[in-house]
Write a protein that holds these residues in place. Structure first.
Motif: not given
Length: 417
Positions: A364-371, A388-399
């Motif tokens: 959700d790019a419009p959310s900026g750094t909170a995306a 594999t896939i990871g999804v989160s608002t925290n890029i490290l958590k997704a990784a």
């Protein structure tokens, strides 16, 4: 090549129509006298024919009289439609003796259709490129041209059709061009089936939704799982992955519900076979007792324009806590190295797993750094590949999610303690 459009002769070459004909004749004649076979491309032929058909044909005739072996009609701006290409090509093959070819550009998305139309009208040479690489929007994709002529019109060509997928991928690799999974005939999704109705039908009879056997082009058929899938798709995919389950098993519906819920949050399982396998395995058999990540810490220290990144990882395997530390060129790289180091004493095979791709995309790019971000991690070990896939608002958590899932998949499928 030579000019066959009056506009180009006068405005681009700044010469006369007669001089242009002389240049065409002299050039082709010289090359023939040098013992060369000459294929003459009449640049902008269809534009020229539309503007002044007599002159455009005269350019072709001049090249033929000078000894050209082939006269190629070029749709250089890619602005001609298949009906016009067929009509014009038919007329040219009827008045000239030399064999005719087609050179189509894809500016209006019709290069392949125009090439096929020209062949149907009598052209015997098709110029193009593998995967359609070329100026602006590209040239005619020879993979598609060959595929259409072979399957729809039964043309015989000196081509090993089963090598098309391999050749297409090879050229993408050496040219560093991203794969097009939806490329007809050879793309990953060319013969894949996602919708529940489609998947169910194909499992009963491949011909229901496949116009030809994908193996003819070195490709394979696939059942793709997503929120659009039905229980038949998911059960077939589970069986394909080595998980025995009946389509009527209630756990299939449970897994399907999980997939739909996760995809509403940004997950995409059609590109993440490793994550899908783990989800199905956990639904059918419970969470595998491989390892649990207790916590990890990554510290980035800047020394001027130089950075030092250190990571400490603590995991639990069989009730025993183990930790390891490692450095990397960033927090994720350091975490990846430390995680493998911590697991290696129990799972030595994990040292031979390579991370071959790591793609990050905002959801959700419009959310900026909170995306929220979606990470796809690609792994390889001894010729086997998985994603594999990871999804989160925290890029490290997704990784973390993508990497941990990737190693659990490897341990379940390829390695034992």
């Amino acid at each position: 090549f030579g000019k066959s459009w009056v506009l180009h002769v006068k405005d681009v070459l700044n010469t006369t129509l007669e001089e242009n004909l002389s240049m065409v004749y002299d050039t082709v004649k010289y090359l023939k006298e040098c013992g060369r076979e000459v294929v003459f491309d009449a640049e902008h032929f269809f534009d020229g024919y539309r503007d002044d058909p007599d002159y455009a044909v005269e350019v072709l005739r001049t090249a033929g009289e000078a000894g050209a072996s082939f006269l190629v009609l070029a749709d250089t701006r890619g602005a001609t439609d298949p009906l016009e290409v067929y009509d014009v090509t038919r007329k040219i093959t009827g008045v000239l003796e030399a064999p005719v070819g087609i050179h189509a550009h894809n500016d209006t998305g019709m290069a392949v259709a125009n090439s096929v139309a020209a062949v149907k009208a009598g052209a015997i040479m098709v110029q193009g490129t593998i995967n359609g690489v070329g100026e602006r929007c590209g040239n005619a994709d020879l993979v598609q041209v060959i595929g259409v002529l072979a399957t729809r019109f039964n043309y015989r060509m000196d081509v090993n059709l089963r090598m098309l997928s391999t050749v297409s991928q090879y050229l993408r690799d050496i040219a560093s061009i991203e794969e097009n999974p939806r490329q007809p005939f050879v793309g990953k999704y060319a013969f894949s089936h996602k919708g529940g109705v489609h998947g169910d039908a194909v499992l009963k009879n491949r011909e229901a939704y496949e116009f030809t056997d994908p193996a003819v082009f070195g490709n394979t058929s696939a059942i793709v799982v997503s929120s659009q899938s039905g229980s038949a798709n998911l059960a077939a995919k589970a069986q394909e992955m080595g998980l025995e389950v009946d389509r009527k098993d209630p756990r299939i519906l449970e897994a399907l519900k999980k997939i739909k819920d996760l995809e509403s949050k940004g997950y995409v399982f059609e590109n993440a076979d490793g994550s899908l396998f783990l989800l199905l395995y956990e639904t059918l058999h419970g969470s595998p007792q491989l390892f649990e990540l207790e916590h990890w810490t990554s510290i980035v220290t800047w020394l001027g324009d130089r950075q030092i990144v250190e990571c400490v990882v603590k995991v639990r395997v069989g009730g025993v806590s183990m930790s390891a530390s490692a450095e990397g060129n960033g927090p994720v790289n350091a975490f990846d190295s430390a995680l493998k180091k911590a697991l290696s004493p129990v799972y030595p095979g994990i040292a031979y797993v390579s991370l071959t791709g790591f793609r990050v995309r905002e959801i959700d790019a419009p959310s900026g750094t909170a995306a929220a971000v979606r990470i796809l991690a690609e792994f390889e070990s001894n010729g086997s590949r998985w994603t594999t896939i990871g999804v989160s608002t925290n890029i490290l958590k997704a990784a973390e999610e993508a990497l941990v899932t990737g190693y659990k998949y490897f341990l379940l499928k390829h390695n034992k303690p």
